[in-house]
Design a protein around this motif. Structure first.
Motif, PDB file in Angstrom:
ATOM      1  N   GLU A 150       0.815  -1.216   0.000  1.00  0.00           N
ATOM      2  CA  GLU A 150       0.000   0.000   0.000  1.00  0.00           C
ATOM      3  C   GLU A 150       0.848   1.265   0.000  1.00  0.00           C
ATOM      4  O   GLU A 150       0.413   2.309  -0.469  1.00  0.00           O
ATOM      5  CB  GLU A 150      -0.924   0.002   1.224  1.00  0.00           C
ATOM      6  N   ASP A 151       2.055   1.176   0.535  1.00  0.00           N
ATOM      7  CA  ASP A 151       2.919   2.354   0.599  1.00  0.00           C
ATOM      8  C   ASP A 151       3.921   2.385  -0.550  1.00  0.00           C
ATOM      9  O   ASP A 151       4.948   3.069  -0.471  1.00  0.00           O
ATOM     10  CB  ASP A 151       3.659   2.413   1.938  1.00  0.00           C
ATOM     11  N   CYS A 152       3.650   1.688  -1.637  1.00  0.00           N
ATOM     12  CA  CYS A 152       4.536   1.668  -2.801  1.00  0.00           C
ATOM     13  C   CYS A 152       4.750   3.085  -3.316  1.00  0.00           C
ATOM     14  O   CYS A 152       3.799   3.816  -3.593  1.00  0.00           O
ATOM     15  CB  CYS A 152       3.929   0.790  -3.899  1.00  0.00           C
ATOM     16  N   GLY A 153       6.007   3.481  -3.454  1.00  0.00           N
ATOM     17  CA  GLY A 153       6.338   4.828  -3.916  1.00  0.00           C
ATOM     18  C   GLY A 153       6.936   4.865  -5.302  1.00  0.00           C
ATOM     19  O   GLY A 153       7.455   5.906  -5.727  1.00  0.00           O
ATOM     20  N   LEU A 154       6.861   3.765  -6.050  1.00  0.00           N
ATOM     21  CA  LEU A 154       7.471   3.695  -7.375  1.00  0.00           C
ATOM     22  C   LEU A 154       6.890   4.734  -8.323  1.00  0.00           C
ATOM     23  O   LEU A 154       5.669   4.935  -8.387  1.00  0.00           O
ATOM     24  CB  LEU A 154       7.282   2.308  -7.974  1.00  0.00           C
TER      25      LEU A 154
END
Length: 628
Positions: free
Chosen positions: A331-335
């Motif tokens: 959920e915290d993917c910053g890609l």
């Protein structure tokens, strides 16, 4: 600090004898033009002379060497030419020299060795040639030395190992050769070492791994080889490590996992092999991880999907990774940039990719993915480039159920798959995507689409490239295509299109490539504007077409129209080109991946390759001077 105004004509004052002999500081910026007056040498008490960021031309007057009290001399970002006066060696008090970003030439003076108080020397962005004087190694007070973007050759002087106070050493973008001297391992205060874009060869000196304060190391674009030693664990302050475009072999060192501050690791275009160890996921500080264009194999470690909240660039393209893409994107993917292009990945795209809400570029082309089009990706509000070409995707492209799907999409490449059915209708794909004015390129070639080309395609006003070739499309070419006035390439070849070529297509004045070959088009070819530049190969295989450049006349009396002698029949190789992508985003804005320029081009077998220019990641091209 005193600002010395220019004269009404915009030229510098002609003398220093106008009440300024006692000045300690002269600072001028963005206000002057012309030459530096030689009379400036009469300012005998001057300690600081800063004339940078002007429009000064001509040579540096040797009279400046008369200002024996001078501590700081900055002439950067001008248009100065010629050599550095050797008389400057008399300025024994100088601690700061900045001649960067000019047109200075010749050799770097050996006489600089006499400037024993010098702390900072910047000669970057000039035309200096010859070897770097070994005598510079005697300037033991130097903390900053910048010689990049010149034409220097020869080896890096081993005497540089004497610069034990230096913190920044920039020698990149020259023609330096030979091995990196092991004496650089003596520079225990060094924080920034940039040697990239030279012709250096050999192994990494083991002495490097004693540079405990090193923050950024860039050795990319050289001819270095060998393995990357596990000794890299000693560089505990390292934040950026750029080793791309060399000949390194072996495995990715596990020691990288023990570097607590590493933010950027780029080693693409080497000869690394083996698997990626899951230990790499211990680098929780990583922001850029680029392992592309190597010989890596095995599976993609599942932890790569969620190991670093700060990871914004993950590039594993052009390797030999197998099996499926991990279903671990959190959920915290910053890609923001993700590329697995050119591997051997199978299965379908994991739905967890929808958690990467910041994604701007997703390139999964050139694999063995199957299943239908992943419509759940339409929730990615920032996605600008989506490439799924050359896979085994199938089925009909259905309309999206999302209210505002793909609002920023510019490039859509679904070529070389197994999609079927008609192209999406007006109330389907195009209209509901809300991207009528933002699409830059569409490539749906080499599929099994049938039916008509929707007339709504004429509303994609920003379109630069459109490739619908090698399908089973029928009907006529929509007249609305004439509205695509920004179009630069159009390929509708190898379909079943009928009727005449709309004369409205003449309004596409930027069109540089046109391929309508192997259809069932009839009647006269539009004349004038861009259509006068296209050769026979653009129309080959349409037996009922007539008019220039074809030899078949459209006149009722049967006379043939003449064609210029310089236009020749295109050979078979021209018409069989796998067009793929032309340059489709050259110079595109500053909103895509940290404000970088992304160009998507065609290479050997039609497979795409990305060039991502990243400040501090793949190249360092940030301009130093701006007068805006």
């Amino acid at each position: 600090m005193i600002h010395l105004a220019s004269s009404p004509t915009g030229t510098p004052p002609s003398r220093c004898a106008c009440g300024m002999e006692s000045l300690a500081i002269i600072f001028l910026g963005l206000s002057l033009s012309g030459k530096i007056p030689p009379q400036i040498g009469a300012c005998s008490n001057l300690k600081v002379l800063i004339l940078g960021y002007n429009y000064l031309v001509g040579r540096i007057p040797s009279s400046i060497s008369n200002i024996s009290s001078l501590l700081i001399l900055s002439l950067d970002c001008n248009e100065l030419i010629g050599q550095i006066p050797r008389a400057f060696s008399k300025l024994k008090s100088l601690v700061w020299i900045n001649f960067g970003v000019n047109h200075l030439s010749g050799k770097i003076p050996q006489e600089f060795v006499d400037l024993v108080s010098l702390i900072s020397l910047d000669l970057a962005y000039n035309n200096f040639s010859g070897q770097i004087p070994s005598s510079l190694g005697n300037l033991t007070n130097l903390e900053y030395l910048s010689l990049f973007n010149n034409n220097l050759n020869g080896q890096i002087p081993s005497s540089f190992g004497n610069l034990t106070n230096i913190k920044t050493l920039y020698l990149y973008n020259n023609n330096l050769n030979g091995q990196i001297p092991s004496s650089l391992g003596n520079l225990t205060n060094l924080q920034y070492l940039y040697l990239y874009r030279n012709k250096l060869t050999g192994l990494l000196p083991r002495s490097f791994f004693g540079l405990k304060k090193l923050i950024h190391l860039d050795l990319s674009e050289n001819h270095l080889f060998g393995e990357i030693p596990e000794l890299i664990i000693e560089l505990q302050s390292l934040e950026g490590l750029q080793l791309f475009s060399n000949d390194f072999t072996g495995k990715i060192p596990n020691a990288l996992a023990s570097l607590p501050y590493l933010r950027r690791f780029s080693i693409y275009s080497n000869n690394l092999m083996g698997k990626i160890s899951s230990l790499i996921c211990n680098i929780t500080s990583i922001e850029v991880l680029d392992l592309s264009y190597n010989n890596l194999s095995g599976t993609i470690p599942p932890c790569l999907g969620n190991f670093s909240k700060g990871l914004s660039i993950l590039d594993l393209q052009m390797n030999s990774f197998r099996e499926t893409i991990p279903e671990t994107f959190g959920e915290d993917c910053g890609l923001r940039y993700l590329s697995f292009n050119g591997n051997k990945l199978e299965g379908s795209l994991p739905r967890s990719m929808a958690n990467c809400r910041k994604l701007e570029v997703m390139d999964i082309g050139g694999n063995k993915l199957n299943g239908t089009f992943p419509h759940w990706l339409d929730t990615l509000q920032e996605l600008q480039v989506l490439v799924l070409r050359s896979n085994k995707l199938r089925g009909v492209l259905q309309s999206s159920k999302t209210i505002y799907p793909f609002p920023k999409l510019r490039i859509l490449d679904l070529a070389n798959n197994e999609f079927t059915g008609p192209l999406p209708k007006v109330k389907g794909f195009y209209i509901e995507l809300k991207i009528l004015s933002t699409f830059t390129s569409i490539d749906l070639s080499n599929n099994n689409f049938d039916g008509l080309i929707p007339s709504a395609i004429g509303k994609l006003y920003s379109l630069i490239g459109l490739n619908l070739s090698h399908n089973s499309l029928s009907g006529h070419i929509p007249v609305s295509m004439g509205n695509l006035t920004n179009l630069e390439w159009l390929d509708l070849s190898s379909n079943k299109l009928t009727r005449q070529i709309p004369y409205q297509l003449k309004d596409m004045t930027f069109l540089a490539f046109l391929n309508l070959s192997y259809n069932q088009l009839t009647g006269p070819i539009p004349q004038g504007k861009q259509f006068s530049t296209f050769e026979n190969g653009s129309y080959k295989g349409n037996l009922a077409l007539c008019g220039f450049p074809l030899s078949k006349s459209c006149n009722n009396d049967g006379r043939k129209q003449s064609s210029p002698s310089f236009l020749k029949e295109a050979d078979d190789s021209e018409t069989k080109i796998s067009f793929g992508w032309k340059v489709v985003l050259m110079g595109y804005g500053c909103g895509l991946i940290f404000g970088v320029v992304i160009g998507y081009v065609t290479f050997r077998n039609g497979e795409p390759k990305w060039f991502v220019t990243l400040y501090g990641v793949k190249y360092h091209r940030k301009g130093r001077c701006s007068r805006n």
